[in-house]
Design an enzyme around this catalytic site. Structure first.
Site, short mmCIF file in Angstrom:
data_model
loop_
_atom_site.label_atom_id
_atom_site.label_comp_id
_atom_site.label_asym_id
_atom_site.label_seq_id
_atom_site.Cartn_x
_atom_site.Cartn_y
_atom_site.Cartn_z
N ARG A 49 0.82 -1.22 0.00
CA ARG A 49 0.00 0.00 0.00
C ARG A 49 0.85 1.26 0.00
NH1 ARG A 49 -5.13 -1.27 3.84
NH2 ARG A 49 -5.85 -3.13 2.78
N ASP A 151 -15.95 8.13 9.61
CA ASP A 151 -14.81 7.25 9.40
C ASP A 151 -13.57 8.14 9.42
OD1 ASP A 151 -14.60 4.15 8.13
OD2 ASP A 151 -12.82 5.39 7.83
C1 LIG Z 1 -13.29 -3.24 8.41
S1 LIG Z 1 -14.02 -1.65 8.21
C2 LIG Z 1 -15.56 -1.89 9.04
C3 LIG Z 1 -16.69 -1.24 8.30
C4 LIG Z 1 -18.09 -1.40 8.93
N1 LIG Z 1 -18.15 -0.86 10.26
C5 LIG Z 1 -18.52 -2.85 8.95
O1 LIG Z 1 -18.53 -3.47 10.00
O2 LIG Z 1 -18.84 -3.38 7.88
C6 LIG Z 1 -13.08 -0.69 9.38
C7 LIG Z 1 -13.22 0.81 9.18
O3 LIG Z 1 -12.64 1.46 10.30
C8 LIG Z 1 -12.04 2.66 9.87
N2 LIG Z 1 -11.05 3.09 10.87
C9 LIG Z 1 -9.83 2.56 11.14
N3 LIG Z 1 -9.23 3.26 12.12
C10 LIG Z 1 -10.10 4.23 12.49
C11 LIG Z 1 -10.04 5.29 13.46
N4 LIG Z 1 -8.97 5.46 14.24
N5 LIG Z 1 -11.11 6.11 13.56
C12 LIG Z 1 -12.20 5.95 12.77
N6 LIG Z 1 -12.31 4.98 11.83
C13 LIG Z 1 -11.26 4.15 11.70
C14 LIG Z 1 -11.42 2.26 8.54
O4 LIG Z 1 -11.15 3.39 7.74
C15 LIG Z 1 -12.47 1.33 7.96
O5 LIG Z 1 -13.34 2.00 7.08
#
Ligand SMILES: C[S@@+](CC[C@H](N)C(=O)[O-])C[C@H]1O[C@@H](n2cnc3c(N)ncnc32)[C@H](O)[C@@H]1O
Length: 297
Positions: A49, A151
Site C-alpha cells: 500500500r 470514518d
Molecule cells: C473493516 S471496516 C468496518 C466497516 C463497517 N463498520 C462494517 O462493520 O462493515 C473498518 C473501518 O474502520 C475505519 N477506521 C480505522 N481506524 C479508524 C479510526 N482510528 N477512527 C475511525 N475509523 C477508523 C477504517 O477506515 C475502515 O473503514
C-alpha cells in the site's frame, strides 16, 4: 527494479527496500495516527500500500517517506492513513443487528426523534443499511431518524456520500428492497446502482478519528454502531473509546459491536445483552443527561 528484496522476504520482488527499522517506525506512526496495531504478518500488505505512495511522490526509499510523515505534512498524513485502513464492509452485514435495531426503533419513535452514530462506516453500506432499516421499521421514506456516519478514511467517506455501488455489492439484496431504495443513475458506471436521495437525506457523513481526543459530535444517541474496527486496536485503546461512548449513548441506548469483538474487559461500562450488542451499566457515567457534551467537541 532497484532492489529485489525487502530484507525479510528474499523472494519478494520489490521496488523499494523496507528494513526492519523502517517497518517498525511505520508501525509506530500507524498506531499513533489511527490506533491500528499492525502485526509482523501485515508487513507485505503495508509495503504494497505504501509503495504506491512512494511512487506517486517519486521518492527513492521508505526513509524519505518516513521523514515526510514525521514532518507532519497533513496532506500526506491523510493519504497515509487512508492507505493503511482496511475497509471491508457490506450491506446488512451481521444482519441480526438490523432486526434488533428495527424493534428498538419502533419503540423509540413513539417518544422522540431518533439519532444513530455509525462510526467506522467505511464506504457507506452500513449507514445505508441503517437508513433502510429505519424506513422499513417506521413505514416511511422520511422517518424521524438522523444518522451520523463517520470514518477516519476520507476516500471511503466520499464514496459513501456519493452512494453509488457496483452491481456485485447489492447482488444478495432482496429484489424488492433493491427496487425500493436504489435507482439506476444516469451517467453512473454500467450496472451500478445509486441509493435514493431520501436515504442520503437521513445521513450526515463526516470525518472522525476515534483516536482523537475530541470528536466533532454531540450526543445523545439511541444507538452507536462501532463494528469491526475495535478489533484493530489494543485493549487500552478500546477501553478509552468505550469510556467516551458511554456518555454519548442514552441510558436505554445500545452499542453494536462486530462479530469478533468482545468488550468483556470493559464490563464496568458496558454489559453484553447477547449477539455482540451491549447496554450501558449504571456505573457508566451521566450519558444522555448532558448530551454527551463532556466528551464531544
Ligand atoms: C473493516 S471496516 C468496518 C466497516 C463497517 N463498520 C462494517 O462493520 O462493515 C473498518 C473501518 O474502520 C475505519 N477506521 C480505522 N481506524 C479508524 C479510526 N482510528 N477512527 C475511525 N475509523 C477508523 C477504517 O477506515 C475502515 O473503514
Amino acid at each position: 527494479m532497484s532492489e529485489s528484496a525487502t530484507g525479510l522476504y528474499p523472494n519478494f520482488n520489490a521496488d523499494f527496500r523496507l528494513t526492519d527499522a523502517e517497518f517498525n517506525r511505520i508501525r509506530e506512526l500507524v498506531r499513533e495516527h489511527t490506533g491500528i496495531a499492525l502485526s509482523d504478518a501485515k508487513r507485505q500488505l503495508v509495503y504494497g500500500r505504501l509503495a504506491r505512495r512512494l511512487r506517486a511522490l517519486r521518492l527513492d526509499d521508505f526513509s524519505s517517506y518516513i521523514e515526510l510523515l514525521e514532518a507532519g505534512e497533513s496532506g500526506e498524513l491523510e493519504q497515509f492513513t487512508n492507505a493503511v485502513t482496511t475497509n471491508l464492509t457490506s450491506f446488512f452485514r451481521e444482519a441480526h443487528h438490523f432486526d434488533i435495531l428495527a424493534d428498538n426503533l419502533r419503540k423509540i419513535a413513539e417518544k422522540r426523534p431518533i439519532r444513530i452514530w455509525c462510526n467506522a462506516a467505511s464506504t457507506g453500506e452500513e449507514p445505508y443499511s441503517l437508513a433502510i432499516t429505519a424506513c422499513e421499521a417506521l413505514g416511511s421514506m422520511t422517518p424521524p431518524v438522523q444518522i451520523i456516519a463517520s470514518d477516519l478514511d476520507t476516500n471511503v467517506l466520499r464514496h459513501g456520500e456519493q452512494g453509488v455501488y457496483t452491481a456485485d455489492r447489492v447482488e444478495r439484496m432482496e429484489p424488492a428492497r433493491l427496487q425500493k431504495f436504489f435507482t439506476k443513475g444516469i451517467g453512473d458506471p454500467q450496472g451500478s446502482v445509486r441509493v435514493r436521495p431520501e436515504l442520503q437525506r437521513l445521513i450526515n457523513f463526516r470525518q472522525i478519528n476515534l483516536l482523537e481526543s475530541r470528536w466533532n459530535l454531540q450526543g445523545p444517541f439511541d444507538a452507536i454502531f462501532c463494528r469491526n474496527v475495535m478489533i484493530y486496536f489494543d485493549k487500552p485503546t478500546q477501553y478509552g473509546i468505550l469510556e467516551r461512548f458511554a456518555p454519548l449513548l442514552r441510558p436505554d441506548g445500545l452499542l453494536y459491536a462486530g462479530h469478533s469483538e468482545n468488550f468483556m474487559h470493559a464490563a464496568k461500562i458496558f454489559r453484553s445483552i447477547g449477539r455482540t450488542v451491549y447496554a450501558r451499566t449504571p456505573d457508566s457515567g451521566d450519558g444522555g443527561r448532558d448530551g454527551g457534551r463532556s466528551s464531544a467537541a
